[in-house]
Design a protein around this motif. Sequence first.
Motif, PDB file in Angstrom:
ATOM      1  N   GLY A   1    -109.876 -55.235 -14.853  1.00  0.00           N
ATOM      2  CA  GLY A   1    -109.806 -53.799 -15.139  1.00  0.00           C
ATOM      3  C   GLY A   1    -110.642 -53.433 -16.348  1.00  0.00           C
ATOM      4  O   GLY A   1    -111.813 -53.745 -16.420  1.00  0.00           O
ATOM      5  N   GLN A   2    -110.022 -52.764 -17.293  1.00  0.00           N
ATOM      6  CA  GLN A   2    -110.732 -52.238 -18.446  1.00  0.00           C
ATOM      7  C   GLN A   2    -110.748 -53.216 -19.622  1.00  0.00           C
ATOM      8  O   GLN A   2    -111.293 -52.918 -20.659  1.00  0.00           O
ATOM      9  CB  GLN A   2    -110.075 -50.924 -18.886  1.00  0.00           C
TER      10      GLN A   2
ATOM     11  N   LEU B   1    -118.482 -48.842 -15.845  1.00  0.00           N
ATOM     12  CA  LEU B   1    -117.076 -49.230 -15.728  1.00  0.00           C
ATOM     13  C   LEU B   1    -116.843 -50.618 -16.301  1.00  0.00           C
ATOM     14  O   LEU B   1    -115.721 -51.081 -16.401  1.00  0.00           O
ATOM     15  CB  LEU B   1    -116.634 -49.180 -14.265  1.00  0.00           C
ATOM     16  N   ASN B   2    -117.930 -51.270 -16.668  1.00  0.00           N
ATOM     17  CA  ASN B   2    -117.811 -52.627 -17.197  1.00  0.00           C
ATOM     18  C   ASN B   2    -117.907 -52.579 -18.716  1.00  0.00           C
ATOM     19  O   ASN B   2    -118.956 -52.297 -19.278  1.00  0.00           O
ATOM     20  CB  ASN B   2    -118.934 -53.484 -16.607  1.00  0.00           C
ATOM     21  N   ARG B   3    -116.805 -52.877 -19.374  1.00  0.00           N
ATOM     22  CA  ARG B   3    -116.778 -52.783 -20.827  1.00  0.00           C
ATOM     23  C   ARG B   3    -117.704 -53.794 -21.495  1.00  0.00           C
ATOM     24  O   ARG B   3    -117.980 -53.706 -22.678  1.00  0.00           O
ATOM     25  CB  ARG B   3    -115.346 -53.006 -21.340  1.00  0.00           C
TER      26      ARG B   3
ATOM     27  N   SER C   1    -117.791 -41.939 -16.385  1.00  0.00           N
ATOM     28  CA  SER C   1    -118.217 -42.955 -17.364  1.00  0.00           C
ATOM     29  C   SER C   1    -119.600 -43.472 -17.013  1.00  0.00           C
ATOM     30  O   SER C   1    -119.910 -43.633 -15.833  1.00  0.00           O
ATOM     31  CB  SER C   1    -117.287 -44.167 -17.318  1.00  0.00           C
TER      32      SER C   1
ATOM     33  N   ARG D   1    -118.974 -41.005 -21.949  1.00  0.00           N
ATOM     34  CA  ARG D   1    -118.024 -40.515 -20.960  1.00  0.00           C
ATOM     35  C   ARG D   1    -117.907 -39.003 -21.042  1.00  0.00           C
ATOM     36  O   ARG D   1    -118.047 -38.426 -22.117  1.00  0.00           O
ATOM     37  CB  ARG D   1    -116.633 -41.118 -21.219  1.00  0.00           C
TER      38      ARG D   1
ATOM     39  N   ASP E   1    -117.051 -47.894 -28.099  1.00  0.00           N
ATOM     40  CA  ASP E   1    -117.286 -49.117 -27.322  1.00  0.00           C
ATOM     41  C   ASP E   1    -118.649 -49.112 -26.641  1.00  0.00           C
ATOM     42  O   ASP E   1    -118.964 -50.010 -25.880  1.00  0.00           O
ATOM     43  CB  ASP E   1    -116.173 -49.321 -26.303  1.00  0.00           C
TER      44      ASP E   1
ATOM     45  N   PRO F   1    -115.485 -59.898 -18.836  1.00  0.00           N
ATOM     46  CA  PRO F   1    -114.469 -58.960 -18.354  1.00  0.00           C
ATOM     47  C   PRO F   1    -113.172 -59.714 -18.097  1.00  0.00           C
ATOM     48  O   PRO F   1    -113.184 -60.874 -17.702  1.00  0.00           O
ATOM     49  CB  PRO F   1    -115.058 -58.437 -17.040  1.00  0.00           C
TER      50      PRO F   1
ATOM     51  N   TYR G   1    -111.483 -56.765 -21.786  1.00  0.00           N
ATOM     52  CA  TYR G   1    -112.518 -57.772 -21.912  1.00  0.00           C
ATOM     53  C   TYR G   1    -112.165 -58.706 -23.060  1.00  0.00           C
ATOM     54  O   TYR G   1    -111.356 -58.373 -23.925  1.00  0.00           O
ATOM     55  CB  TYR G   1    -113.881 -57.131 -22.144  1.00  0.00           C
TER      56      TYR G   1
END
Length: 773
Positions: free
Chosen positions: A295-296, A275-277, A272, A258, A254, A292, A298
């Motif tokens: 959370g994780q 933290l923003n995918r 990481s 990490r 992605d 986003p 998107y």
Amino acid sequence: MASIILLFLLASESIIIAAQQRQSNIIPGSSLTPITNSSWLSDSGLYAFGFYKQGNGYAVGIFLAGTPQKTVAWTAKRDGHPVSQNSTLLFTNDGRLVLQSSTQRQDYNIGDPLRLASSASMLDSGNFVLYNSSRSIIWQSFDHPTDTLLQSQRLLPGKQLVSSVSKSDHSTGKFRLKMQQDGNLVQYPVNTTDIAQYSYYTSWTAGTGPGVTLNLDAGGHLYLLHATNIIIKNLTDGEKSTKEAIYVVRIDSDGIFRVYSYTSGTWSIEWSSSLNRCDPMGVCGVNSFCVPNGGQAYDCICLPGSKIVNKGNWTAGCEKISDADGCANNESFIYAIQELKNTTWDYSPYSIMSLSEKKDCEQACLEDCNCDAAFFYQDGSCRMQRLPLKYVRQRDPRTALIKVATAKYNTSHRFVPKEEKEKIRMGILIIGVSLAAFGLVMLVIAVVLLRKGYIWAYAMIMPKGDAKLDEDLGPRSYSYFELERMTEGFKEEIGRGAFGTVYKGVILNNTQKVVAVKRLDKVLRDGEIEFQTEMKVIGKTHHRNLVRLIGFCVDGPNRLLVYEYMSNGSLADTLFAPKTPPPWDKRMKIAHNIARGILYLHEECMNQIIHCDIKPQNILMDENGCAKISDFGLAKLLQPDQTRTFTDIRGTRGYVAPEWHRKLAITAKADVYSFGIVLLEIICCRRGVDWNLPEEEAILDEWVCRCFENGELGQLVGDEEIDIQHFERMIKVGLWCIQYESSLRPTIKMVLLMLEGLLDVPIPPVSSSWSVI
Ligand SMILES: *[C@@H]1O[C@H](CO)[C@@H](O)[C@H](O)[C@H]1NC(C)=O
Ligand SMILES: *[C@@H]1O[C@H](CO)[C@@H](O)[C@H](O)[C@H]1NC(C)=O
Ligand SMILES: *[C@@H]1O[C@H](CO)[C@@H](O)[C@H](O)[C@H]1NC(C)=O
Ligand SMILES: *[C@@H]1O[C@H](CO)[C@@H](O)[C@H](O)[C@H]1NC(C)=O
Ligand SMILES: *[C@@H]1O[C@H](CO)[C@@H](O)[C@H](O)[C@H]1NC(C)=O
Ligand SMILES: *[C@@H]1O[C@H](CO)[C@@H](O)[C@H](O)[C@H]1NC(C)=O
Ligand SMILES: *[C@@H]1O[C@H](CO)[C@@H](O)[C@H](O)[C@H]1NC(C)=O
Ligand SMILES: *[C@@H]1O[C@H](CO)[C@@H](O)[C@H](O)[C@H]1NC(C)=O
Ligand SMILES: *[C@@H]1O[C@H](CO)[C@@H](O)[C@H](O)[C@H]1NC(C)=O
């Protein structure tokens, strides 16, 4: 500590498969196969080198044998096909490590095939090494990382980690993490150059290099270390970890890198890079952007007017919903501009216009067939671009303008009655009968030149459906041998240019057609497929004012192009060599021909081609004295610094537009600049720079400018009999083309209209443009 970890692992995973052998000293003659004796283990049993399952076959690499998922840390030949189960990894008696596959024609060498090994070892660090007879390391996997760094492994300056396609497919993915020579650790999408525009993560340590490395220590601490052993930056917070664990750092598929730890049978994320995918550029494919979603998670969203190419798979991004070709003159579609807040993308406009208001920019985009999207900047520039848009992201406070076409006829082929004809045009110029032959549609755009306070209008004529492409076979591919025979061993040299040498040849069939064979000596992008694709594009570009590409050759390192033969040499020969240059009318005809050729490249062929090297040497004359442009499309294939040489000490720009020097984006207007210089040369029948002349006349553009400013154009004429008004008009067109600011230069379409007398030529600004470089 390794032993503690090992105990740990063995306690939790007491299964060490019998087919794996602990063998720290591997000698020639040993071999592995996917099923039996599939890998060589390190002493501790933690790491293994050998076959692991990949897709429906096997790959060779290094993995953590002690973990249940057999986490892969390194892959040999990651982009190769998985091999079948009757492949063999053989350490040959002469010291090569070879992967022999029954399905693949060629064996693959692991290590340096030129340096033969006497032994190999899978070390407890996870490093697989090959030794020579004096037990010096001659190759090690740690020097060739793929997407993972292990404890005690470092990423050396200039090296990078490249993400994998997915957790289970370890071939090259979309993102990279580069340890730059300048000391900065930067993340980019793959296939981009190392420039800030494409970076989506940086350690902010540029300028600390050279000699900075990325290190992961035994405690899972990730930091940048200078060659002098000074820690430049701690990426993970420098606290000593008390956890006994295995640590790895990996750039995940992605795009985020990490630090992971492994204890008690589970992997967990320790740190990481983001933290923003949505941070990685290009997570969502072209024409779409990432938002986003708590959370994780998107989501990817297509641009207005686009839809996803493959449902459920964002790799290929989005494409236009309608197959409208972007021209507002197509009656089947309604076009509108939709605003998209806070949006930016990989910026490469094909045109930048000076317009005073956003409304005008929207209008200009609507009226330009090529425009799919635009930005309006507060400085009054309207930057227009085509799809596909790469790396679309929502993070800039700018508002993007997207052109959306909707079909008036919907799928049931019924007419939608409401007709939204956009008629807010800034002015209309009616052009007489002469146009009937030309085309039908007229567009008028008023260009307001803010800075200088000039206001004047341009008219544009769009020849309707003029892009007639010969649907014939396109260029042929020749072998080197064939071309050698055609040119009788490259016997007769007929020219030599920046790109290579040109030889005369004859096609060996009943046509006996004479051709020009150009041997390129500097091709940067030497990928065969790419070259062939490029050649096919060029080969489909037919116009009477372009030299036609007949064939090409990609044979080993050889790259050759076969062009139609031009019997009358180049424009440089026509213009500068003879005692009696061609008469005025003929010269003007040549100028028109060149402008038409450029217009075709810029606006009428399927993909815009910016020539980047318009000059008299690249304009060839056929047997009827018709000028044709050659070498178009090559700029893309060649190293920029080889097509551009700034040699003149006095800073003469030659044919090169100032934006090349200013390192600004190169647009079609760069060709307009070069055309302007060529036009002045055609008008005055002399070279742009000629030191044989008195010093104040030596640089043509400066001299013309001075004469124009002082109202002394007569000085330029010489003893030729010329209609002075026409002469002045042409000089003015030339001066518009060579404006320092590219936005002030007219488009080639406007230039052609001005040359043809269909558009008034306003007084060009002259003074300030010449001092700056
Ligand atoms: C596996 O390797 C060992 C030691 O090299 C050898 O003795 C054994 O025969 C091999 N087994 C197979 C099935 O090749
Ligand atoms: C490879 O193995 C397959 C079975 O998996 C077998 O059918 C095939 O004949 C083998 N090929 C060779 C060259 O041994
Ligand atoms: C082994 O490699 C080292 C380092 O490259 C070199 O100095 C040495 O001469 C090599 N030994 C042999 C026997 O080639
Ligand atoms: C990068 O370029 C290579 C070679 O041109 C191509 O095969 C690959 O698909 C490209 N990758 C991406 C993510 O565009
Ligand atoms: C990095 O962390 C180490 C402790 O692991 C500490 O000694 C050092 O001062 C830190 N360096 C920087 C530049 O923060
Ligand atoms: C998505 O499409 C690409 C090709 O465009 C393919 O290689 C990839 O496997 C697909 N991914 C998924 C999850 O289907
Ligand atoms: C309008 O676009 C459609 C779809 O691309 C095409 O079939 C049609 O020929 C175009 N019409 C004109 C007048 O260009
Ligand atoms: C655009 O960005 C601004 C400031 O960052 C924010 O307040 C606004 O909500 C954003 N608008 C959209 C549509 O995302
Ligand atoms: C197509 O047009 C008809 C009549 O105008 C309308 O009822 C229908 O909803 C339209 N369909 C789509 C998909 O737009």
